[in-house]
Write a protein that holds these residues in place. Structure first.
Motif, PDB file in Angstrom:
ATOM      1  N   ALA A  18      62.956  30.542  36.802  1.00 28.67           N
ATOM      2  CA  ALA A  18      63.189  31.360  37.998  1.00 28.67           C
ATOM      3  C   ALA A  18      61.871  31.759  38.657  1.00 28.67           C
ATOM      4  O   ALA A  18      61.746  31.719  39.886  1.00 28.67           O
ATOM      5  N   CYS A  21      60.424  28.766  40.466  1.00 29.81           N
ATOM      6  CA  CYS A  21      61.162  28.519  41.714  1.00 29.81           C
ATOM      7  C   CYS A  21      60.773  29.523  42.794  1.00 29.81           C
ATOM      8  O   CYS A  21      60.575  29.143  43.956  1.00 29.81           O
ATOM      9  N   ARG A  31      62.889  25.920  51.200  1.00 35.30           N
ATOM     10  CA  ARG A  31      63.700  25.695  50.005  1.00 35.30           C
ATOM     11  C   ARG A  31      63.576  24.268  49.492  1.00 35.30           C
ATOM     12  O   ARG A  31      64.076  23.955  48.419  1.00 35.30           O
ATOM     13  N   GLY A  38      65.261  20.750  41.299  1.00 28.23           N
ATOM     14  CA  GLY A  38      66.592  20.646  40.714  1.00 28.23           C
ATOM     15  C   GLY A  38      67.084  19.212  40.627  1.00 28.23           C
ATOM     16  O   GLY A  38      67.725  18.820  39.659  1.00 28.23           O
ATOM     17  N   ILE A  77      70.576  24.525  32.685  1.00 27.44           N
ATOM     18  CA  ILE A  77      69.801  25.620  33.281  1.00 27.44           C
ATOM     19  C   ILE A  77      68.705  25.071  34.171  1.00 27.44           C
ATOM     20  O   ILE A  77      68.449  25.598  35.257  1.00 27.44           O
ATOM     21  N   LEU A  80      70.546  24.033  37.295  1.00 24.25           N
ATOM     22  CA  LEU A  80      71.282  25.104  37.964  1.00 24.25           C
ATOM     23  C   LEU A  80      70.378  26.128  38.650  1.00 24.25           C
ATOM     24  O   LEU A  80      70.646  26.521  39.792  1.00 24.25           O
ATOM     25  N   ILE A  81      69.326  26.565  37.992  1.00 29.76           N
ATOM     26  CA  ILE A  81      68.495  27.658  38.532  1.00 29.76           C
ATOM     27  C   ILE A  81      67.873  27.306  39.878  1.00 29.76           C
ATOM     28  O   ILE A  81      67.954  28.107  40.812  1.00 29.76           O
ATOM     29  N   PHE A  83      68.880  25.216  42.233  1.00 33.09           N
ATOM     30  CA  PHE A  83      69.920  25.160  43.256  1.00 33.09           C
ATOM     31  C   PHE A  83      70.524  26.543  43.514  1.00 33.09           C
ATOM     32  O   PHE A  83      70.830  26.886  44.656  1.00 33.09           O
ATOM     33  N   ALA A  84      70.697  27.337  42.461  1.00 28.72           N
ATOM     34  CA  ALA A  84      71.235  28.690  42.637  1.00 28.72           C
ATOM     35  C   ALA A  84      70.274  29.560  43.445  1.00 28.72           C
ATOM     36  O   ALA A  84      70.706  30.298  44.338  1.00 28.72           O
ATOM     37  N   LEU A  85      68.981  29.475  43.165  1.00 24.82           N
ATOM     38  CA  LEU A  85      68.019  30.270  43.932  1.00 24.82           C
ATOM     39  C   LEU A  85      67.931  29.793  45.381  1.00 24.82           C
ATOM     40  O   LEU A  85      67.784  30.612  46.293  1.00 24.82           O
ATOM     41  N   LEU A  87      70.408  28.588  47.043  1.00 15.58           N
ATOM     42  CA  LEU A  87      71.622  29.136  47.654  1.00 15.58           C
ATOM     43  C   LEU A  87      71.456  30.628  47.952  1.00 15.58           C
ATOM     44  O   LEU A  87      71.828  31.091  49.037  1.00 15.58           O
ATOM     45  N   VAL A  88      70.900  31.377  47.016  1.00 22.70           N
ATOM     46  CA  VAL A  88      70.690  32.811  47.225  1.00 22.70           C
ATOM     47  C   VAL A  88      69.740  33.052  48.395  1.00 22.70           C
ATOM     48  O   VAL A  88      69.980  33.929  49.239  1.00 22.70           O
TER      49      VAL A  88
END
Length: 100
Positions: A18, A21, A31, A38, A77, A80-81, A83-85, A87-88
């Motif tokens: 995290a 990223c 981004r 990812g 993980i 995922l991390i 792509f999730a960040l 998105l956030v």
């Protein structure tokens, strides 16, 4: 945690991912590096997923008749991390632009 044993290394690894990223996003202002990280995570680990002399090199399937899921969790993980960040960051940016 909720009846499951979580290895400290897994938690520290997720936190490190995290932080990396967030650094990539803040250093570039886009981004795109998160999406690249990812996307490439699985392909960079791919050469280490094969069978070695002692079984699986990076992600052993079974050790002493016990299925090993930790390698799959680490790979998940790692993908995922970022792509999730991304998105956030996208959702937060849209929320800020609507508030103006």
């Amino acid at each position: 945690m909720l009846g499951a044993d979580l290895p400290a290394g897994l938690l520290f690894g997720a936190a490190f991912q995290a932080v990396v990223c967030l650094f990539l996003w803040s250093a570039t202002g886009t981004r795109f590096p998160l999406l690249v990280l990812g996307s490439l995570w699985g392909s960079l680990a791919g050469p280490f997923l094969g069978e070695g002399a002692g079984g699986g090199v990076l992600m052993p399937a079974v050790i002493a008749e016990q299925t090993q899921y930790s390698g799959w969790i680490v790979q998940g993980i790692g993908i995922l991390i970022p792509f999730a960040l991304a998105l956030v960051i996208t959702v937060a940016g849209r929320g800020r632009s609507r508030a103006r």
